[in-house]
Design a protein around this motif. Structure first.
Motif, short mmCIF file in Angstrom:
data_model
loop_
_atom_site.label_atom_id
_atom_site.label_comp_id
_atom_site.label_asym_id
_atom_site.label_seq_id
_atom_site.Cartn_x
_atom_site.Cartn_y
_atom_site.Cartn_z
N SER A 37 1.97 4.57 4.79
CA SER A 37 0.71 4.94 5.44
C SER A 37 0.70 4.43 6.87
O SER A 37 1.36 3.43 7.18
N ALA A 39 -2.03 4.31 10.57
CA ALA A 39 -3.34 4.58 11.16
C ALA A 39 -3.18 5.51 12.35
O ALA A 39 -2.18 5.48 13.06
N GLY A 74 1.78 1.03 10.98
CA GLY A 74 1.58 1.29 9.57
C GLY A 74 2.41 0.38 8.68
O GLY A 74 3.10 -0.55 9.14
N THR A 144 -6.51 -5.26 2.15
CA THR A 144 -7.04 -4.78 3.44
C THR A 144 -5.97 -4.10 4.28
O THR A 144 -6.04 -4.09 5.50
N GLU A 145 -4.98 -3.49 3.63
CA GLU A 145 -3.90 -2.84 4.39
C GLU A 145 -4.46 -1.76 5.33
O GLU A 145 -4.00 -1.65 6.48
N ASP A 146 -5.39 -0.97 4.85
CA ASP A 146 -5.93 0.10 5.69
C ASP A 146 -6.55 -0.46 6.96
O ASP A 146 -6.30 0.05 8.07
N LEU A 150 -5.44 -0.01 10.92
CA LEU A 150 -6.39 0.55 11.87
C LEU A 150 -6.74 -0.41 13.00
O LEU A 150 -6.87 0.00 14.16
N ALA A 335 -12.26 3.50 5.76
CA ALA A 335 -11.01 4.26 5.86
C ALA A 335 -11.12 5.60 5.15
O ALA A 335 -11.68 5.69 4.06
N HIS A 337 -8.55 8.81 3.99
CA HIS A 337 -7.12 9.08 3.79
C HIS A 337 -6.80 10.57 3.96
O HIS A 337 -7.56 11.43 3.53
N HIS A 362 -8.99 6.68 10.28
CA HIS A 362 -8.08 7.65 9.67
C HIS A 362 -6.76 6.99 9.27
O HIS A 362 -6.05 6.43 10.11
N ILE A 363 -6.45 7.07 7.98
CA ILE A 363 -5.18 6.58 7.44
C ILE A 363 -4.39 7.79 6.95
O ILE A 363 -4.86 8.57 6.10
N SER A 365 -0.57 9.80 5.75
CA SER A 365 0.71 9.62 5.09
C SER A 365 1.44 10.96 5.01
O SER A 365 0.87 11.97 4.61
#
Length: 371
Positions: A37, A39, A74, A144-146, A150, A335, A337, A362-363, A365
């Protein structure tokens, strides 16, 4: 296996296409990372807008004349490794192309990070060539990866902007005003969050009328004004201007109105259609407009503080910021996806246009829909 890449026309950022390539075998010392993923923010549009002048297109060359790959931030997972120090399955965070995978050549490995030593990246700013190993990364949190994708690179820039102004005592504009354009943008409100803590500085966010309420709800601006409300700030107020939009017309209005403008710098170029009009700033009244370059402040501070202290201060600031962003009752960012080529192209077009809810992040992939 093959790699899917979103290509952007360098001379027309609205023109995109998706390309699929068969993966070449790895050489000794290389690893292949599946990009799970990434951002997409206005910051990435800035990378594209300044792609030639600041070498952003050089990080991930496409091999096609006129077509580029915009760098993004990402998370990825190592799926193949011919490097003894990097294991398959390892989680990484860093600078990647808008693609489903990337090949890296790790060197200078530590428990926390490594550097990509690909020859074409050797002369590019080192800060962009580092990959953080999530298992030992003090900023990492699996939940909290997203938000990390971001906000992390943007907040580091925000933190450095604030530090730069404090380091220079706000260029003589204290007590006075810090004017921040594009106040709803993530880098702007990260900067406002930091500057709001500085004594003697009134942080004023400038934004569109439609985004005033959002910016006011953040609580990090002392005042929020629509672009047409500049006359609500005294023309002789000592001030500095941080331009997050690349809006030449607004920059000229600020340089013309404020007789005590002490410093003016540009951070981004999200208003792509106005970049040509913004020019170099040589013909503006008052102080000369400059371009803020975050790696220069990193180099200065790591030299003065040492790498460990630099990292400690940054981590402390990040944790304070993310605690505000993720408040359950009033989150600053949610977030959204987008998976697969068509969804990624649509999200890119939306971010490029500058439309959308500023509370949405916006995330994207290009790998999940393929797996």
């Amino acid at each position: 296996m093959n790699t899917t890449t979103l290509l952007i026309r360098k001379d027309d950022l609205s023109a995109t296409r998706v390309r699929a390539d068969d993966d070449a075998p790895l050489a000794d010392g290389q690893v292949r990372v599946r990009i799970d993923s990434f951002a997409l923010t206005s910051n990435n549009i800035t990378y594209a807008a300044f792609g030639e002048s600041m070498n952003y297109w050089q990080f991930f060359p496409t091999g096609e004349e006129g077509w580029g790959s915009i760098p993004v931030w990402g998370f990825g997972s190592v799926v193949q490794s011919l490097h003894p120090g990097v294991a398959v399955g390892e989680r990484l965070y860093g600078y990647v192309p808008m693609a489903s995978s990337v090949v890296l050549t790790p060197e200078r490995l530590s428990a926390a990070r490594f550097t990509d030593s690909a020859p074409h990246r050797a002369a590019l700013p080192a800060v962009y060539n580092q990959y953080f190993r999530s298992a030992s990364d003090p900023l990492y949190g699996a939940d909290t990866e997203d938000l990390q994708a971001l906000l992390r690179p943007l907040f580091i820039t925000s933190w450095l902007i604030d530090d730069f102004f404090e380091d220079n005592d706000f260029f003589g504009a204290r007590p006075g005003v810090a004017l921040l354009s594009s106040a709803s943008s993530k880098t702007a409100y990260g900067t406002a969050f930091q500057m709001h803590q500085r004594p003697g500085i009134e942080v004023i966010g400038l934004t569109s009328s439609a985004n005033k309420a959002f910016c006011e709800s953040l609580g990090c601006y002392h005042r929020v004004l629509a672009y047409e409300e500049l006359d609500q700030v005294a023309a002789d107020a000592p001030c500095v201007y941080v331009d997050f939009a690349g809006n030449g017309e607004l920059r000229r209005a600020i340089h013309t109105r404020f007789t005590q403008l002490k410093y003016s710098c540009s951070i981004g170029g999200t208003h792509v259609e106005q970049l040509a009009a913004s020019g170099s700033g040589k013909d503006l009244p008052g102080v000369r407009a400059t371009l803020f370059f975050a790696p220069a402040q990193i180099k200065k501070r790591t030299g003065e503080w040492g790498g460990d202290e630099f990292g400690r201060r940054m981590v402390e600031a990040w944790r304070d910021f993310i605690a505000q962003v993720t408040r359950p009752a009033t989150p600053w960012l949610v977030a959204q996806h987008h998976e697969g080529p068509e969804a990624v192209q649509a999200a890119y077009a939306q971010v490029l246009s500058g439309r959308g809810d500023p509370r949405t992040g916006h995330i994207l992939s290009l790998s999940r829909a393929l797996s």
